[in-house]
Scaffold this active site. Structure first.
Site, PDB file in Angstrom:
ATOM      1  N   LYS A  32       0.987  -1.513  -0.049  1.00 51.48           N
ATOM      2  CA  LYS A  32       0.743  -0.184   0.049  1.00 51.48           C
ATOM      3  C   LYS A  32       0.791   1.173  -0.054  1.00 51.48           C
ATOM      4  CE  LYS A  32      -2.100   3.071   2.745  1.00 51.48           C
ATOM      5  NZ  LYS A  32      -1.966   4.302   2.291  1.00 51.48           N
ATOM      6  N   GLU A  39       9.876   1.606  10.731  1.00 50.49           N
ATOM      7  CA  GLU A  39      10.535   2.503  10.676  1.00 50.49           C
ATOM      8  C   GLU A  39      10.351   3.598  10.446  1.00 50.49           C
ATOM      9  OE1 GLU A  39      12.411   0.988   6.155  1.00 50.49           O
ATOM     10  OE2 GLU A  39      14.294   0.488   6.974  1.00 50.49           O
ATOM     11  N   CYS A  75      14.055  10.489   6.889  1.00 53.36           N
ATOM     12  CA  CYS A  75      13.635  10.150   7.873  1.00 53.36           C
ATOM     13  C   CYS A  75      15.161  10.771   8.947  1.00 53.36           C
ATOM     14  CB  CYS A  75      13.115   9.166   8.850  1.00 53.36           C
ATOM     15  SG  CYS A  75      13.872   7.623   7.542  1.00 53.36           S
ATOM     16  N   GLU A  78      10.258  16.364  15.186  1.00 55.81           N
ATOM     17  CA  GLU A  78      10.448  16.182  13.971  1.00 55.81           C
ATOM     18  C   GLU A  78       9.571  17.212  12.780  1.00 55.81           C
ATOM     19  OE1 GLU A  78       9.053  12.738  11.816  1.00 55.81           O
ATOM     20  OE2 GLU A  78      11.195  12.698  10.429  1.00 55.81           O
TER      21      GLU A  78
HETATM   22  P1  NAD Z   1       2.003   8.223   8.019  1.00 49.55           P
HETATM   23  O1  NAD Z   1       2.688   7.870   9.195  1.00 49.55           O
HETATM   24  O2  NAD Z   1       0.993   9.115   8.047  1.00 49.55           O
HETATM   25  O3  NAD Z   1       1.862   7.488   7.066  1.00 49.55           O
HETATM   26  C1  NAD Z   1       3.009   6.374   6.654  1.00 49.55           C
HETATM   27  C2  NAD Z   1       1.446   5.417   5.695  1.00 49.55           C
HETATM   28  O4  NAD Z   1       1.138   4.377   6.889  1.00 49.55           O
HETATM   29  C3  NAD Z   1       1.008   5.775   4.339  1.00 49.55           C
HETATM   30  O5  NAD Z   1       1.138   4.656   3.167  1.00 49.55           O
HETATM   31  C4  NAD Z   1      -0.372   5.740   5.133  1.00 49.55           C
HETATM   32  O6  NAD Z   1      -1.537   5.848   4.159  1.00 49.55           O
HETATM   33  C5  NAD Z   1      -0.487   4.864   5.908  1.00 49.55           C
HETATM   34  N1  NAD Z   1      -1.401   4.761   7.668  1.00 49.55           N
HETATM   35  C6  NAD Z   1      -2.132   5.426   8.147  1.00 49.55           C
HETATM   36  N2  NAD Z   1      -2.682   5.386   9.257  1.00 49.55           N
HETATM   37  C7  NAD Z   1      -2.755   4.462   8.963  1.00 49.55           C
HETATM   38  C8  NAD Z   1      -3.582   3.687   9.390  1.00 49.55           C
HETATM   39  N3  NAD Z   1      -4.163   3.698  10.929  1.00 49.55           N
HETATM   40  N4  NAD Z   1      -2.988   1.981   9.336  1.00 49.55           N
HETATM   41  C9  NAD Z   1      -2.860   1.677   8.315  1.00 49.55           C
HETATM   42  N5  NAD Z   1      -2.025   2.665   7.297  1.00 49.55           N
HETATM   43  C10 NAD Z   1      -2.101   3.761   7.635  1.00 49.55           C
HETATM   44  O7  NAD Z   1       3.226   8.754   7.505  1.00 49.55           O
HETATM   45  P2  NAD Z   1       4.011   9.621   6.376  1.00 49.55           P
HETATM   46  O8  NAD Z   1       3.351  11.873   6.311  1.00 49.55           O
HETATM   47  O9  NAD Z   1       3.211   9.136   4.789  1.00 49.55           O
HETATM   48  O10 NAD Z   1       5.648   9.836   5.993  1.00 49.55           O
HETATM   49  C11 NAD Z   1       6.564  10.261   6.999  1.00 49.55           C
HETATM   50  C12 NAD Z   1       7.173  10.140   8.014  1.00 49.55           C
HETATM   51  O11 NAD Z   1       7.636   8.668   7.664  1.00 49.55           O
HETATM   52  C13 NAD Z   1       7.640  11.284   8.585  1.00 49.55           C
HETATM   53  O12 NAD Z   1       7.906  10.688  10.217  1.00 49.55           O
HETATM   54  C14 NAD Z   1       9.335  10.313   8.917  1.00 49.55           C
HETATM   55  O13 NAD Z   1      10.564  10.195   8.894  1.00 49.55           O
HETATM   56  C15 NAD Z   1       8.860   8.712   8.161  1.00 49.55           C
HETATM   57  N6  NAD Z   1       9.993   8.218   7.423  1.00 49.55           N
HETATM   58  C16 NAD Z   1      10.576   7.157   7.699  1.00 49.55           C
HETATM   59  C17 NAD Z   1      11.603   6.549   7.459  1.00 49.55           C
HETATM   60  C18 NAD Z   1      12.669   5.586   8.064  1.00 49.55           C
HETATM   61  O14 NAD Z   1      13.510   4.937   7.232  1.00 49.55           O
HETATM   62  N7  NAD Z   1      12.507   5.432   9.206  1.00 49.55           N
HETATM   63  C19 NAD Z   1      11.862   6.809   6.125  1.00 49.55           C
HETATM   64  C20 NAD Z   1      10.725   7.672   5.422  1.00 49.55           C
HETATM   65  C21 NAD Z   1      10.083   8.619   6.371  1.00 49.55           C
END
Ligand code: NAD
Length: 431
Positions: free
Chosen positions: A176, A251, A285, A383
Protein backbone atom coordinates in the site's frame (compact mmCIF):
# COMPACT_ATOMS: atom_id res chain seq x y z
CA UNK A 1 -0.36 6.50 -15.69
CA UNK A 2 -2.32 3.65 -14.12
CA UNK A 3 -5.94 4.12 -13.06
CA UNK A 4 -6.60 0.72 -11.49
CA UNK A 5 -5.39 -1.53 -8.69
CA UNK A 6 -2.98 -4.41 -9.31
CA UNK A 7 -4.50 -7.56 -7.83
CA UNK A 8 -3.68 -11.16 -8.71
CA UNK A 9 -1.75 -10.11 -11.80
CA UNK A 10 -4.65 -8.08 -13.24
CA UNK A 11 -5.59 -4.41 -13.32
CA UNK A 12 -8.92 -4.02 -11.54
CA UNK A 13 -11.13 -1.05 -10.67
CA UNK A 14 -11.53 -0.18 -7.00
CA UNK A 15 -14.77 -1.46 -5.49
CA UNK A 16 -17.25 1.41 -5.62
CA UNK A 17 -15.13 3.29 -8.16
CA UNK A 18 -14.05 6.15 -5.88
CA UNK A 19 -10.84 7.99 -6.72
CA UNK A 20 -8.33 10.32 -5.09
CA UNK A 21 -6.95 13.39 -6.90
CA UNK A 22 -3.24 13.57 -7.72
CA UNK A 23 -1.95 17.11 -7.23
CA UNK A 24 1.28 18.53 -8.63
CA UNK A 25 2.80 20.23 -5.55
CA UNK A 26 4.63 22.78 -7.69
CA UNK A 27 1.46 24.09 -9.36
CA UNK A 28 -1.39 22.79 -7.18
CA UNK A 29 -3.01 21.45 -10.38
CA UNK A 30 -4.87 18.13 -10.29
CA UNK A 31 -3.42 16.11 -13.16
CA UNK A 32 -4.62 12.57 -12.50
CA UNK A 33 -6.78 10.40 -10.24
CA UNK A 34 -5.80 7.15 -8.53
CA UNK A 35 -8.25 4.52 -7.30
CA UNK A 36 -9.39 4.92 -3.70
CA UNK A 37 -9.23 1.27 -2.70
CA UNK A 38 -11.53 -0.11 -0.01
CA UNK A 39 -11.25 -2.72 2.72
CA UNK A 40 -12.84 -5.16 0.24
CA UNK A 41 -10.03 -4.45 -2.25
CA UNK A 42 -7.41 -4.95 0.45
CA UNK A 43 -9.09 -8.25 1.35
CA UNK A 44 -9.06 -9.41 -2.29
CA UNK A 45 -5.37 -8.52 -2.54
CA UNK A 46 -4.48 -10.39 0.65
CA UNK A 47 -6.44 -13.46 -0.48
CA UNK A 48 -4.62 -13.38 -3.83
CA UNK A 49 -1.27 -13.18 -2.02
CA UNK A 50 -2.34 -15.99 0.33
CA UNK A 51 -3.33 -18.28 -2.54
CA UNK A 52 -0.11 -17.47 -4.40
CA UNK A 53 1.91 -18.30 -1.31
CA UNK A 54 0.06 -21.48 -0.37
CA UNK A 55 -0.51 -22.94 -3.84
CA UNK A 56 1.62 -20.99 -6.33
CA UNK A 57 5.14 -21.68 -7.58
CA UNK A 58 6.84 -18.73 -5.89
CA UNK A 59 7.95 -20.15 -2.57
CA UNK A 60 8.96 -23.47 -4.20
CA UNK A 61 11.37 -21.77 -6.57
CA UNK A 62 15.07 -21.70 -5.90
CA UNK A 63 16.56 -18.41 -4.76
CA UNK A 64 18.33 -18.24 -8.12
CA UNK A 65 15.02 -18.47 -9.97
CA UNK A 66 13.48 -15.70 -7.88
CA UNK A 67 16.62 -13.66 -8.42
CA UNK A 68 15.92 -13.82 -12.16
CA UNK A 69 12.59 -12.04 -11.65
CA UNK A 70 14.13 -9.45 -9.33
CA UNK A 71 16.83 -8.67 -11.88
CA UNK A 72 14.20 -8.34 -14.60
CA UNK A 73 12.30 -5.85 -12.41
CA UNK A 74 15.53 -3.90 -11.81
CA UNK A 75 16.07 -3.75 -15.56
CA UNK A 76 12.43 -2.71 -16.10
CA UNK A 77 12.95 0.25 -13.76
CA UNK A 78 16.15 1.23 -15.58
CA UNK A 79 14.47 0.92 -18.98
CA UNK A 80 11.71 3.32 -17.91
CA UNK A 81 13.84 5.56 -15.71
CA UNK A 82 13.29 8.93 -17.47
CA UNK A 83 9.50 8.49 -17.54
CA UNK A 84 9.33 7.21 -13.93
CA UNK A 85 11.55 10.04 -12.69
CA UNK A 86 9.24 12.60 -14.28
CA UNK A 87 6.22 10.97 -12.62
CA UNK A 88 8.02 11.06 -9.28
CA UNK A 89 8.63 14.81 -9.66
CA UNK A 90 5.02 15.52 -10.64
CA UNK A 91 3.73 13.47 -7.73
CA UNK A 92 6.21 14.32 -4.97
CA UNK A 93 7.81 17.63 -6.04
CA UNK A 94 11.48 16.64 -5.66
CA UNK A 95 14.05 17.97 -8.17
CA UNK A 96 14.42 15.73 -11.24
CA UNK A 97 18.09 14.78 -10.61
CA UNK A 98 17.11 13.58 -7.12
CA UNK A 99 14.26 11.54 -8.58
CA UNK A 100 16.63 9.99 -11.12
CA UNK A 101 19.04 9.15 -8.33
CA UNK A 102 16.21 7.51 -6.31
CA UNK A 103 15.16 5.36 -9.21
CA UNK A 104 18.69 4.19 -9.92
CA UNK A 105 18.84 3.26 -6.26
CA UNK A 106 15.49 1.42 -6.48
CA UNK A 107 16.79 -0.66 -9.39
CA UNK A 108 20.00 -1.32 -7.43
CA UNK A 109 17.90 -2.48 -4.49
CA UNK A 110 16.25 -5.20 -6.63
CA UNK A 111 19.69 -6.30 -7.87
CA UNK A 112 21.05 -6.37 -4.32
CA UNK A 113 18.25 -8.62 -3.05
CA UNK A 114 18.57 -10.81 -6.14
CA UNK A 115 22.11 -11.52 -4.91
CA UNK A 116 20.83 -12.37 -1.44
CA UNK A 117 18.13 -14.63 -2.91
CA UNK A 118 20.84 -16.61 -4.70
CA UNK A 119 22.75 -17.00 -1.46
CA UNK A 120 19.70 -18.61 0.16
CA UNK A 121 20.02 -21.73 -1.98
CA UNK A 122 21.37 -24.66 -0.06
CA UNK A 123 21.78 -22.62 3.11
CA UNK A 124 20.95 -25.10 5.86
CA UNK A 125 22.75 -24.84 9.16
CA UNK A 126 23.12 -28.01 11.21
CA UNK A 127 23.01 -27.41 14.95
CA UNK A 128 24.58 -29.89 17.30
CA UNK A 129 22.34 -30.79 20.22
CA UNK A 130 24.91 -32.97 21.94
CA UNK A 131 22.58 -35.96 21.65
CA UNK A 132 23.10 -38.30 18.69
CA UNK A 133 19.44 -39.35 18.70
CA UNK A 134 18.34 -35.92 17.47
CA UNK A 135 19.17 -33.93 14.36
CA UNK A 136 18.52 -30.18 14.36
CA UNK A 137 18.70 -27.92 11.33
CA UNK A 138 18.10 -24.18 10.95
CA UNK A 139 16.35 -23.60 7.62
CA UNK A 140 15.53 -20.15 6.23
CA UNK A 141 11.99 -20.03 4.90
CA UNK A 142 9.59 -17.28 3.85
CA UNK A 143 7.31 -16.00 6.60
CA UNK A 144 4.24 -16.00 4.34
CA UNK A 145 2.13 -13.06 3.17
CA UNK A 146 3.73 -9.67 3.83
CA UNK A 147 1.78 -6.42 4.10
CA UNK A 148 3.91 -3.37 3.28
CA UNK A 149 2.79 0.19 4.02
CA UNK A 150 4.98 3.07 2.91
CA UNK A 151 5.21 6.90 3.08
CA UNK A 152 5.50 9.57 0.39
CA UNK A 153 9.04 10.92 0.62
CA UNK A 154 10.76 8.34 -1.62
CA UNK A 155 7.79 6.75 -3.41
CA UNK A 156 9.36 4.08 -5.62
CA UNK A 157 12.50 3.68 -3.53
CA UNK A 158 10.48 2.92 -0.39
CA UNK A 159 8.43 0.43 -2.42
CA UNK A 160 11.66 -1.23 -3.59
CA UNK A 161 13.00 -1.45 -0.03
CA UNK A 162 9.88 -3.40 0.95
CA UNK A 163 9.10 -5.41 -2.18
CA UNK A 164 12.61 -6.61 -3.10
CA UNK A 165 13.48 -8.32 0.23
CA UNK A 166 10.02 -9.87 0.62
CA UNK A 167 10.09 -11.35 -2.88
CA UNK A 168 13.71 -12.47 -2.51
CA UNK A 169 12.76 -14.41 0.62
CA UNK A 170 9.89 -16.16 -1.19
CA UNK A 171 7.06 -14.22 0.43
CA UNK A 172 4.05 -12.96 -1.47
CA UNK A 173 2.75 -9.52 -0.62
CA UNK A 174 0.37 -6.59 -0.68
CA UNK A 175 1.88 -3.12 -1.06
CA UNK A 176 0.00 0.00 0.00
CA UNK A 177 1.75 3.15 -1.18
CA UNK A 178 1.05 6.54 0.35
CA UNK A 179 -2.20 8.06 -0.88
CA UNK A 180 -0.14 11.19 -1.67
CA UNK A 181 2.34 9.49 -4.03
CA UNK A 182 1.08 6.28 -5.60
CA UNK A 183 1.94 6.76 -9.28
CA UNK A 184 5.31 5.04 -9.50
CA UNK A 185 4.30 2.26 -7.08
CA UNK A 186 1.47 1.38 -9.49
CA UNK A 187 3.96 1.42 -12.37
CA UNK A 188 5.97 -1.13 -10.40
CA UNK A 189 2.98 -3.46 -10.89
CA UNK A 190 3.27 -3.00 -14.65
CA UNK A 191 7.02 -3.63 -14.51
CA UNK A 192 6.51 -6.78 -12.43
CA UNK A 193 3.86 -8.01 -14.88
CA UNK A 194 6.22 -7.40 -17.80
CA UNK A 195 8.90 -9.32 -15.91
CA UNK A 196 6.51 -12.31 -15.80
CA UNK A 197 6.13 -12.36 -12.01
CA UNK A 198 3.56 -15.08 -11.19
CA UNK A 199 0.05 -13.78 -10.46
CA UNK A 200 -0.72 -12.86 -6.87
CA UNK A 201 2.92 -12.62 -5.77
CA UNK A 202 2.82 -8.81 -5.73
CA UNK A 203 -0.45 -6.93 -5.26
CA UNK A 204 -0.71 -3.14 -5.09
CA UNK A 205 -3.69 -1.39 -3.53
CA UNK A 206 -3.85 2.40 -3.41
CA UNK A 207 -6.09 4.30 -0.99
CA UNK A 208 -6.25 5.79 2.45
CA UNK A 209 -4.36 4.50 5.46
CA UNK A 210 -7.44 4.25 7.65
CA UNK A 211 -9.22 2.01 5.13
CA UNK A 212 -6.78 0.05 2.93
CA UNK A 213 -3.85 0.26 5.37
CA UNK A 214 -5.92 -0.71 8.38
CA UNK A 215 -7.54 -3.62 6.52
CA UNK A 216 -4.09 -5.01 5.67
CA UNK A 217 -2.90 -4.58 9.25
CA UNK A 218 -5.98 -6.33 10.67
CA UNK A 219 -6.12 -9.15 8.13
CA UNK A 220 -5.59 -12.59 9.69
CA UNK A 221 -3.95 -13.91 6.49
CA UNK A 222 -1.13 -11.36 6.69
CA UNK A 223 1.83 -12.93 8.50
CA UNK A 224 4.24 -10.02 8.45
CA UNK A 225 3.85 -6.24 8.48
CA UNK A 226 6.54 -3.88 7.25
CA UNK A 227 5.80 -0.21 7.85
CA UNK A 228 7.67 2.99 7.15
CA UNK A 229 6.07 6.24 8.23
CA UNK A 230 5.42 8.49 11.18
CA UNK A 231 5.86 7.61 14.83
CA UNK A 232 2.15 7.97 15.74
CA UNK A 233 0.98 5.68 12.92
CA UNK A 234 3.78 3.22 13.65
CA UNK A 235 2.80 3.07 17.31
CA UNK A 236 -0.82 2.39 16.34
CA UNK A 237 0.22 -0.40 13.98
CA UNK A 238 2.48 -1.94 16.59
CA UNK A 239 -0.42 -2.10 19.04
CA UNK A 240 -2.62 -3.74 16.40
CA UNK A 241 0.13 -6.22 15.55
CA UNK A 242 0.57 -7.04 19.23
CA UNK A 243 -3.13 -7.83 19.52
CA UNK A 244 -2.75 -10.53 16.83
CA UNK A 245 0.87 -11.38 17.81
CA UNK A 246 1.86 -10.48 14.24
CA UNK A 247 5.46 -10.08 13.12
CA UNK A 248 6.09 -6.36 12.45
CA UNK A 249 9.02 -4.15 11.53
CA UNK A 250 8.88 -0.36 11.80
CA UNK A 251 10.99 2.42 10.32
CA UNK A 252 9.83 5.69 11.84
CA UNK A 253 10.67 9.37 12.09
CA UNK A 254 13.80 10.98 13.48
CA UNK A 255 15.39 14.11 14.91
CA UNK A 256 19.01 13.41 14.18
CA UNK A 257 22.01 15.43 15.40
CA UNK A 258 25.13 16.55 13.51
CA UNK A 259 28.07 17.51 15.74
CA UNK A 260 30.80 19.72 14.24
CA UNK A 261 34.05 20.46 16.09
CA UNK A 262 36.16 23.60 15.58
CA UNK A 263 38.87 21.70 13.69
CA UNK A 264 36.46 20.67 10.92
CA UNK A 265 36.75 22.10 7.41
CA UNK A 266 34.16 24.88 7.43
CA UNK A 267 33.21 24.58 3.74
CA UNK A 268 32.74 20.80 3.99
CA UNK A 269 30.70 21.30 7.15
CA UNK A 270 28.37 23.75 5.40
CA UNK A 271 28.03 21.38 2.45
CA UNK A 272 27.08 18.44 4.70
CA UNK A 273 24.67 20.51 6.79
CA UNK A 274 22.87 21.51 3.60
CA UNK A 275 22.86 17.95 2.27
CA UNK A 276 21.60 16.68 5.62
CA UNK A 277 18.58 18.96 5.80
CA UNK A 278 17.76 20.44 2.39
CA UNK A 279 18.00 17.27 0.23
CA UNK A 280 14.47 16.13 -0.70
CA UNK A 281 13.21 19.37 0.92
CA UNK A 282 14.24 17.97 4.31
CA UNK A 283 11.57 15.27 4.02
CA UNK A 284 14.03 12.60 5.11
CA UNK A 285 13.70 10.46 8.25
CA UNK A 286 17.47 10.59 8.79
CA UNK A 287 17.75 14.36 8.10
CA UNK A 288 20.33 15.93 10.41
CA UNK A 289 17.93 18.58 11.64
CA UNK A 290 19.82 19.54 14.85
CA UNK A 291 23.31 20.91 14.23
CA UNK A 292 25.71 21.40 17.14
CA UNK A 293 28.84 23.48 16.47
CA UNK A 294 31.82 24.08 18.77
CA UNK A 295 31.56 27.67 19.96
CA UNK A 296 34.79 29.04 18.43
CA UNK A 297 33.67 27.95 14.95
CA UNK A 298 29.99 28.82 15.39
CA UNK A 299 29.86 32.50 14.23
CA UNK A 300 31.86 31.91 11.04
CA UNK A 301 30.03 28.70 10.21
CA UNK A 302 26.62 30.27 10.75
CA UNK A 303 27.53 33.16 8.48
CA UNK A 304 28.64 30.78 5.70
CA UNK A 305 25.56 28.58 6.15
CA UNK A 306 23.17 31.52 5.91
CA UNK A 307 24.93 32.79 2.78
CA UNK A 308 24.79 29.37 1.06
CA UNK A 309 21.25 28.51 2.18
CA UNK A 310 19.93 31.70 0.63
CA UNK A 311 21.61 30.91 -2.70
CA UNK A 312 19.69 27.65 -3.18
CA UNK A 313 17.53 27.74 -6.31
CA UNK A 314 13.92 27.03 -5.37
CA UNK A 315 11.42 25.99 -8.04
CA UNK A 316 9.48 23.37 -9.93
CA UNK A 317 11.37 20.09 -9.72
CA UNK A 318 11.21 19.77 -13.52
CA UNK A 319 12.90 23.15 -14.11
CA UNK A 320 16.61 23.19 -14.91
CA UNK A 321 18.80 24.12 -11.97
CA UNK A 322 16.18 23.57 -9.25
CA UNK A 323 17.82 22.40 -6.04
CA UNK A 324 14.81 22.67 -3.74
CA UNK A 325 11.31 21.78 -4.91
CA UNK A 326 7.95 22.20 -3.18
CA UNK A 327 6.91 20.15 -0.16
CA UNK A 328 4.79 17.15 -1.02
CA UNK A 329 1.35 18.59 -0.35
CA UNK A 330 -0.71 21.35 1.20
CA UNK A 331 -0.96 19.58 4.56
CA UNK A 332 2.81 19.15 4.90
CA UNK A 333 3.34 22.75 3.75
CA UNK A 334 1.01 24.11 6.42
CA UNK A 335 2.52 21.80 9.08
CA UNK A 336 6.06 22.98 8.33
CA UNK A 337 5.16 26.69 8.27
CA UNK A 338 3.24 26.25 11.54
CA UNK A 339 6.28 24.53 13.12
CA UNK A 340 8.50 27.48 12.11
CA UNK A 341 6.00 29.98 13.55
CA UNK A 342 5.74 27.97 16.77
CA UNK A 343 9.54 27.85 17.11
CA UNK A 344 9.66 31.64 16.93
CA UNK A 345 6.85 31.98 19.48
CA UNK A 346 8.79 29.59 21.75
CA UNK A 347 11.91 31.76 21.61
CA UNK A 348 13.88 30.75 18.50
CA UNK A 349 15.29 33.25 16.01
CA UNK A 350 14.40 32.82 12.33
CA UNK A 351 17.82 33.51 10.80
CA UNK A 352 16.60 32.81 7.26
CA UNK A 353 13.79 31.03 5.41
CA UNK A 354 10.11 30.48 6.08
CA UNK A 355 7.51 30.75 3.34
CA UNK A 356 9.32 31.07 0.00
CA UNK A 357 8.72 34.44 -1.61
CA UNK A 358 7.74 34.89 -5.24
CA UNK A 359 5.49 31.84 -5.58
CA UNK A 360 1.73 32.36 -6.07
CA UNK A 361 1.14 28.64 -6.36
CA UNK A 362 2.89 25.58 -4.99
CA UNK A 363 4.00 24.39 -1.58
CA UNK A 364 7.38 26.12 -1.43
CA UNK A 365 9.26 26.62 1.83
CA UNK A 366 12.67 28.33 1.65
CA UNK A 367 15.74 26.76 3.31
CA UNK A 368 15.18 27.69 6.93
CA UNK A 369 17.76 28.16 9.69
CA UNK A 370 16.62 28.57 13.30
CA UNK A 371 19.07 29.79 15.95
CA UNK A 372 18.71 30.29 19.73
CA UNK A 373 16.21 27.43 19.81
CA UNK A 374 15.38 26.66 23.46
CA UNK A 375 16.08 23.02 24.34
CA UNK A 376 12.47 22.69 25.37
CA UNK A 377 11.06 24.11 22.12
CA UNK A 378 9.15 21.71 19.90
CA UNK A 379 11.50 22.54 17.01
CA UNK A 380 14.46 21.15 18.98
CA UNK A 381 12.84 17.84 19.93
CA UNK A 382 10.21 17.07 17.30
CA UNK A 383 10.67 16.05 13.68
CA UNK A 384 9.51 18.83 11.33
CA UNK A 385 10.10 16.90 8.07
CA UNK A 386 10.85 19.99 6.03
CA UNK A 387 13.87 22.14 5.10
CA UNK A 388 14.32 23.46 8.62
CA UNK A 389 17.52 23.16 10.62
CA UNK A 390 18.12 24.17 14.25
CA UNK A 391 21.72 25.18 14.97
CA UNK A 392 23.41 25.96 18.29
CA UNK A 393 26.86 26.24 19.87
CA UNK A 394 28.44 23.88 22.43
CA UNK A 395 31.53 24.25 24.64
CA UNK A 396 32.74 20.76 25.49
CA UNK A 397 32.67 17.29 23.96
CA UNK A 398 30.56 16.08 26.90
CA UNK A 399 27.99 18.81 26.28
CA UNK A 400 27.88 17.99 22.56
CA UNK A 401 27.20 14.32 23.26
CA UNK A 402 24.56 15.16 25.87
CA UNK A 403 22.74 17.54 23.52
CA UNK A 404 23.06 15.13 20.59
CA UNK A 405 21.43 12.38 22.61
CA UNK A 406 18.70 14.67 23.89
CA UNK A 407 16.03 13.22 21.61
CA UNK A 408 13.89 10.13 21.71
CA UNK A 409 14.29 9.58 17.98
CA UNK A 410 17.80 9.90 16.57
CA UNK A 411 18.31 7.93 13.40
CA UNK A 412 21.53 9.12 11.77
CA UNK A 413 23.82 10.95 14.16
CA UNK A 414 26.92 12.37 12.45
CA UNK A 415 30.16 13.92 13.69
CA UNK A 416 32.78 16.01 11.89
CA UNK A 417 36.28 16.59 13.29
CA UNK A 418 39.88 16.28 12.09
CA UNK A 419 40.63 14.20 15.19
CA UNK A 420 39.89 10.55 14.34
CA UNK A 421 40.04 9.36 17.94
CA UNK A 422 37.49 11.98 18.97
CA UNK A 423 35.25 11.10 16.03
CA UNK A 424 35.25 7.45 17.14
CA UNK A 425 34.61 8.40 20.76
CA UNK A 426 31.69 10.71 19.96
CA UNK A 427 30.19 8.31 17.42
CA UNK A 428 30.36 5.50 20.00
CA UNK A 429 28.56 7.72 22.52
CA UNK A 430 25.61 8.40 20.20
CA UNK A 431 22.51 6.58 21.27
P1 NAD B 1 2.21 8.38 7.89
O1 NAD B 1 2.49 7.60 9.13
O2 NAD B 1 1.17 9.43 7.93
O3 NAD B 1 1.78 7.40 6.70
C1 NAD B 1 2.59 6.31 6.30
C2 NAD B 1 1.72 5.26 5.64
O4 NAD B 1 0.85 4.71 6.61
C3 NAD B 1 0.84 5.79 4.51
O5 NAD B 1 0.80 4.86 3.46
C4 NAD B 1 -0.52 5.91 5.19
O6 NAD B 1 -1.59 5.81 4.28
C5 NAD B 1 -0.48 4.71 6.12
N1 NAD B 1 -1.41 4.75 7.25
C6 NAD B 1 -1.87 5.86 7.89
N2 NAD B 1 -2.73 5.49 8.87
C7 NAD B 1 -2.80 4.15 8.84
C8 NAD B 1 -3.50 3.17 9.60
N3 NAD B 1 -4.35 3.51 10.58
N4 NAD B 1 -3.33 1.88 9.30
C9 NAD B 1 -2.48 1.50 8.32
N5 NAD B 1 -1.81 2.36 7.55
C10 NAD B 1 -1.95 3.67 7.82
O7 NAD B 1 3.60 8.96 7.42
P2 NAD B 1 3.89 9.91 6.16
O8 NAD B 1 3.41 11.28 6.48
O9 NAD B 1 3.42 9.24 4.92
O10 NAD B 1 5.49 9.89 6.10
C11 NAD B 1 6.28 10.73 6.85
C12 NAD B 1 6.87 10.00 8.04
O11 NAD B 1 7.57 8.83 7.61
C13 NAD B 1 7.91 10.84 8.77
O12 NAD B 1 7.71 10.76 10.15
C14 NAD B 1 9.23 10.18 8.41
O13 NAD B 1 10.25 10.37 9.34
C15 NAD B 1 8.84 8.75 8.27
N6 NAD B 1 9.79 8.03 7.43
C16 NAD B 1 10.65 7.16 8.01
C17 NAD B 1 11.60 6.49 7.23
C18 NAD B 1 12.56 5.48 7.83
O14 NAD B 1 13.17 4.73 7.08
N7 NAD B 1 12.72 5.45 9.14
C19 NAD B 1 11.67 6.74 5.88
C20 NAD B 1 10.79 7.66 5.32
C21 NAD B 1 9.84 8.29 6.12
Amino acid sequence: MQTRLFINGDWVAATGGATLPVVNPATEAVFHHIPAGTAADANAAVLAARAAFDHGPWRQMSGAQRAGYLRAIAQGIRDRLPELARLEVLDNGKPLPEAEWDLGDAAGCFDFYAGLAEELDGEVETISLGDARFVSKAVREPVGVAGAIIPWNYPLLMAAWKVAPALAAGCTMVLKPSEHTSLTALELGAIAKDAGLPSGVLNIVTGLGQTVGQAIVDHPDVNKLAFTGSVPTGARLMAAAARDVKNISLELGGKSPFVIFADADIEKAVEWIMFGIFWNQGQVCSATSRVLVERSLYPALLERLLAEAQKITIGDGLADGTLLGPLVNDLQYRKVLAAIDRAVVQGATLACGGKAVGFDKGYFVAPTVLTDVPLTADAWVEEIFGPVVCIRAFDTEEEAVRLANDSRFGLAAAVMTADDARAERVAAAFR
